[in-house]
Design an enzyme around this catalytic site. Structure first.
Site, PDB file in Angstrom:
ATOM      1  N   HIS A   1      -1.021   7.255  -2.237  1.00 43.75           N
ATOM      2  CA  HIS A   1      -1.383   7.809  -3.560  1.00 43.75           C
ATOM      3  C   HIS A   1      -2.369   8.978  -3.451  1.00 43.75           C
ATOM      4  CE1 HIS A   1       0.760   4.644  -5.533  1.00 43.75           C
ATOM      5  NE2 HIS A   1      -0.045   3.689  -5.122  1.00 43.75           N
TER       6      HIS A   1
ATOM      7  N   ASP B   1       6.993   0.881  -0.407  1.00 47.25           N
ATOM      8  CA  ASP B   1       5.943   0.257  -1.216  1.00 47.25           C
ATOM      9  C   ASP B   1       6.449   0.136  -2.658  1.00 47.25           C
ATOM     10  OD1 ASP B   1       2.638  -0.007  -0.951  1.00 47.25           O
ATOM     11  OD2 ASP B   1       3.307   0.462  -2.982  1.00 47.25           O
TER      12      ASP B   1
ATOM     13  N   HIS C   1       4.886   0.733  -5.318  1.00 47.47           N
ATOM     14  CA  HIS C   1       4.360   1.838  -6.135  1.00 47.47           C
ATOM     15  C   HIS C   1       4.882   3.170  -5.595  1.00 47.47           C
ATOM     16  CE1 HIS C   1       1.313  -1.460  -6.256  1.00 47.47           C
ATOM     17  NE2 HIS C   1       1.360  -1.211  -7.551  1.00 47.47           N
TER      18      HIS C   1
ATOM     19  N   ASP D   1       4.268  -4.780  -0.952  1.00 51.37           N
ATOM     20  CA  ASP D   1       3.944  -5.338  -2.271  1.00 51.37           C
ATOM     21  C   ASP D   1       5.149  -5.443  -3.207  1.00 51.37           C
ATOM     22  OD1 ASP D   1       3.971  -2.576  -2.321  1.00 51.37           O
ATOM     23  OD2 ASP D   1       1.962  -2.362  -3.184  1.00 51.37           O
TER      24      ASP D   1
HETATM   25 ZN   LIG Z   1       1.642  -0.419  -3.507  1.00 51.01          ZN
END
Ligand SMILES: [Zn+2]
Length: 313
Positions: free
Chosen positions: A131, A168, A170, A249
């Site tokens: 991120h 991931d 996200h 995740d």
């Molecule tokens: Zn994540």
């Protein structure tokens, strides 16, 4: 278990355990311990070539983040207590060192893999990185570890094409921001959508293979997305090096998100990716830990990933 022929490096550093963002924060030191515990319990750990992560240099980081940003992070580093960089991301007195080790691990793993010293490598590090944008920390991330590794491979090892895989849960908005339109890099990802950080679906650049999955999607949808969208794009791009943003995740036991992957999906996707890397990039893979917050599922899934990387049956 079968003995391995080629080596898999496992790169980490004790400094990564000292970065700590407060009681109850899901991105916690115990994540790395959970991976170590499962490596012992499974017996896979004995097949890995353990390497201590060096510190990333300013020159290495500055291929991705402006040096002013690096300097601002240094200046934000507290002598005691904690400072928040964003609502989810804090620094304690050890965070800066952990960040430099995490990025340094990714660079070192790239050196080991590109020089042929090992077949592939996994970096068990924190903070994560995907991120982190060029000039902004975000979502537990400060420096974009995989981006720094990719630029290092291009700048110092003559890699012409690098593919970054991100499974991931996200979306890797930082990595996308850094590489959108970059002809040397292809990024292929799956992520829950709509979901934090609410990015990746608004007319992505042509070097982005962003595959959003709805909440509740599980093994079948994930494997279909990989087979239908990732693999053909990866075969066409034929990268010299594969870098993986390995977040665990999307596992069904992970409470931070709502995808429903199982341990075996991480074995399966690693096998698919390893086959692509062997077709085009001499099998060269550098995998770097991102998310994964259910400690048990994280440890088990990372071991599934490592079992395939190391060729342990
Ligand atoms: Zn994540």
């Amino acid at each position: 278990m079968m003995p391995v022929v080629k080596k898999t490096a496992f790169t980490t550093h004790a400094d990564c355990l000292k970065h700590e963002m407060g009681a109850g924060h899901p991105e916690q030191p115990a994540r790395l311990t959970a991976i170590e515990d499962q490596l012992i319990a499974s017996g896979v750990g004995q097949f890995l070539d353990r390497r201590e992560a060096p510190l990333a240099t300013d020159e290495q980081i500055a291929r991705v983040h402006p040096i002013e940003y690096v300097q601002a992070i240094r200046e934000a580093s507290p002598q005691s207590g904690r400072v928040h960089l964003d609502p989810d991301t804090a620094m304690n007195p050890h965070t800066l060192q952990a960040c430099l080790r995490a990025a340094g691990a990714a660079v070192f793993a790239t050196d080991l893999v590109m020089s042929g010293e090992v077949a592939n490598a996994f970096c068990s590090v924190r903070p994560p990185g995907h991120h982190a944008c060029r000039t902004r920390p975000m979502g537990f991330c400060v420096f974009n570890n995989v981006a720094i590794a990719a630029r290092h491979a291009i700048a110092t090892h003559g890699a012409g094409r690098v593919v970054i895989i991100d499974f991931d849960v996200h979306q890797g908005n930082g990595t996308e921001e850094i590489f959108e339109g970059d002809e040397h890099v292809l990024m292929a990802s799956t992520f829950q959508h709509p979901f934090y950080p609410y990015s990746g679906t608004d007319s992505p650049a042509s070097n982005m293979v962003n595959i959003p999955l709805p909440a509740g999607a599980g093994s079948m949808q994930f494997r279909e997305a990989v087979a239908k969208y990732w693999i053909p794009a990866l075969d066409e791009f034929a990268a010299d090096l594969m870098i993986i943003s390995a977040g665990f995740d999307a596992h069904q036991e992970d409470d931070l998100a709502s995808l429903r992957l199982a341990d075996d999906d991480y074995r399966w996707v690693t096998q698919e990716l390893k086959a692509v890397a062997e077709r085009h990039g001499g099998g060269r893979i550098v995998s770097v830990l991102e998310g994964g917050y259910s400690l048990s599922a994280l440890g088990r899934s990372a071991v599934q990933h490592l079992r395939v990387l190391a060729g342990v049956n």
